[in-house]
Design an enzyme around this catalytic site. Structure first.
Site, PDB file in Angstrom:
ATOM      1  N   ASN A 169       0.857  -1.186   0.000  1.00  0.00           N
ATOM      2  CA  ASN A 169       0.000   0.000   0.000  1.00  0.00           C
ATOM      3  C   ASN A 169       0.893   1.236   0.000  1.00  0.00           C
ATOM      4  OD1 ASN A 169      -1.817   2.063   0.498  1.00  0.00           O
ATOM      5  ND2 ASN A 169      -2.180   1.491   2.633  1.00  0.00           N
TER       6      ASN A 169
ATOM      7  N   LYS B 121       0.061   4.299  -0.244  1.00  0.00           N
ATOM      8  CA  LYS B 121      -0.579   5.516   0.290  1.00  0.00           C
ATOM      9  C   LYS B 121      -0.323   6.689  -0.665  1.00  0.00           C
ATOM     10  CE  LYS B 121       0.162   3.554   4.799  1.00  0.00           C
ATOM     11  NZ  LYS B 121       0.034   3.715   6.230  1.00  0.00           N
TER      12      LYS B 121
ATOM     13  N   HIS C  46      -9.590   1.184   4.860  1.00  0.00           N
ATOM     14  CA  HIS C  46      -8.308   1.398   5.547  1.00  0.00           C
ATOM     15  C   HIS C  46      -8.537   2.341   6.722  1.00  0.00           C
ATOM     16  CE1 HIS C  46      -4.188   2.559   6.373  1.00  0.00           C
ATOM     17  NE2 HIS C  46      -3.817   1.480   5.690  1.00  0.00           N
TER      18      HIS C  46
ATOM     19  N   GLU D 237      -6.928   4.737   7.825  1.00  0.00           N
ATOM     20  CA  GLU D 237      -6.709   6.175   7.543  1.00  0.00           C
ATOM     21  C   GLU D 237      -7.944   6.786   6.894  1.00  0.00           C
ATOM     22  OE1 GLU D 237      -3.033   5.634   5.461  1.00  0.00           O
ATOM     23  OE2 GLU D 237      -2.053   5.082   7.339  1.00  0.00           O
TER      24      GLU D 237
ATOM     25  N   GLU E 281      -5.454  -4.916  10.640  1.00  0.00           N
ATOM     26  CA  GLU E 281      -4.438  -3.891  10.852  1.00  0.00           C
ATOM     27  C   GLU E 281      -4.741  -3.148  12.137  1.00  0.00           C
ATOM     28  OE1 GLU E 281      -2.522  -2.742   6.860  1.00  0.00           O
ATOM     29  OE2 GLU E 281      -4.200  -1.405   7.196  1.00  0.00           O
TER      30      GLU E 281
ATOM     31  N   GLY F 174       2.390   2.285  10.664  1.00  0.00           N
ATOM     32  CA  GLY F 174       3.359   3.362  10.475  1.00  0.00           C
ATOM     33  C   GLY F 174       4.046   3.786  11.762  1.00  0.00           C
TER      34      GLY F 174
ATOM     35  N   SER G 123       3.334  -2.098  10.325  1.00  0.00           N
ATOM     36  CA  SER G 123       4.789  -2.132  10.495  1.00  0.00           C
ATOM     37  C   SER G 123       5.419  -3.479  10.132  1.00  0.00           C
ATOM     38  CB  SER G 123       5.168  -1.707  11.918  1.00  0.00           C
ATOM     39  OG  SER G 123       4.745  -0.374  12.151  1.00  0.00           O
TER      40      SER G 123
HETATM   41  C1  PEP Z   1      -0.737   0.131   5.771  1.00  0.00           C
HETATM   42  O1  PEP Z   1      -0.526   1.040   5.008  1.00  0.00           O
HETATM   43  O2  PEP Z   1      -1.789  -0.492   5.664  1.00  0.00           O
HETATM   44  C2  PEP Z   1       0.279  -0.209   6.764  1.00  0.00           C
HETATM   45  C3  PEP Z   1       0.121  -1.274   7.479  1.00  0.00           C
HETATM   46  O3  PEP Z   1       1.364   0.646   6.889  1.00  0.00           O
HETATM   47  P1  PEP Z   1       2.775   0.322   7.590  1.00  0.00           P
HETATM   48  O4  PEP Z   1       3.244  -1.012   7.027  1.00  0.00           O
HETATM   49  O5  PEP Z   1       3.654   1.439   7.182  1.00  0.00           O
HETATM   50  O6  PEP Z   1       2.544   0.224   9.054  1.00  0.00           O
END
Ligand code: PEP
Length: 250
Positions: free
Chosen positions: A9, A11, A94, A96, A166, A172, A212
């Site tokens: 992803n 973003k 997601h 976000e 997640e 992040g 992460s």
């Molecule tokens: C994500 O974008 O869904 C995500 C898990 O980001 P990261 O791996 O940077 O934590």
């Protein structure tokens, strides 16, 4: 029975020109894969993905979709447009988008339905914020979100649906759930899917872990029986680290 999926992803990172170079390098360096690789860049990079990645082992897709089919919805992108661009997957729900754009479970379900109508596999994200985990309510919260986001969503086959767990506090932040915590949640998600769609169906739905993920922790996460891959943000941006994740996935 469930093919491991590594989904990157991106973003709101990279430009279309940068993405074109990245895709070409990925194509050049791609190892033979038993697992499945998917890149999820922002919308403007999808034409380059189509040009460069069509006919390769790497699928691509979008990070979101409109809940509407067509019409006067300025700024929206429909599932039909994504299908025309060759997208095989798209993220919905997601954290976000849920947090910064107020997306509800009902809206996420509508988006998933639009994708399925166009033959695109939704990667449906769920997961709890830190304060919920600290109260010991992570599982109840996540399963409620899961079932709400699947309301009226009827994939024709288990391969047509992917769930990503997640935990919001792990995205992040460099903190990831322990593989054992991830496994416990994935098991609970599969049980809820089995109550919703039947046991045989649930056993074939892939459940990704996200938060992460990096080349150092991925192998341990993947060793868990109900972890079927990763939805990866930061570590999918650098080609070398995305390739490392693919080599780990096999
Ligand atoms: C994500 O974008 O869904 C995500 C898990 O980001 P990261 O791996 O940077 O934590």
């Amino acid at each position: 029975m469930r093919r491991v999926l590594v989904a990157g992803n991106w973003k709101m990172h990279k430009t279309p020109s940068e993405a074109r170079v990245w895709f070409a390098e990925l194509k050049r360096l791609l190892p033979p894969l038993d697992s499945e690789a998917v890149v999820l860049p922002a919308y403007p990079m999808l034409p380059a993905a189509k040009e460069v990645l069509s006919g390769t082992e790497v699928a691509y897709g979008a990070q979101d979709v409109s809940p509407h089919r067509e019409g006067a919805y300025t700024g929206e992108v429909s599932a039909r447009m994504l299908s025309d661009l060759g997208c095989r997957y798209a993220i919905v729900g997601h954290s976000e988008r849920r947090r910064y754009h107020g997306e509800t479970d009902a809206l996420v379900a509508e988006k998933a339905k639009r994708l399925l109508e166009e033959g695109i596999v939704p990667i449906l994200c769920v997961g709890e914020p830190l304060e919920v985990r600290e109260k010991g309510e992570a599982e109840a919260y996540t399963l409620r979100q899961l079932l709400g986001s699947l309301d009226g969503v009827e994939p024709s086959a288990p391969e047509r649906l992917v769930i990503a767990y997640e935990p919001v506090w792990a995205i992040g932040t460099g903190k990831n759930a322990t593989p054992e915590d991830a496994e416990a949640m994935h098991r609970a998600i599969r049980k809820a899917l089995s109550e919703r769609y039947g046991e045989a169906f649930a056993q074939r739905v892939r459940i990704l872990y996200g938060g992460s993920v990096n080349p150092k922790n991925f192998a341990h996460l993947l060793s868990m029986p109900n972890v079927d891959g990763g939805l990866v943000g930061g570590a999918s941006l650098e080609l070398e680290s995305f390739l490392a994740l693919l080599r780990i996935a096999g």
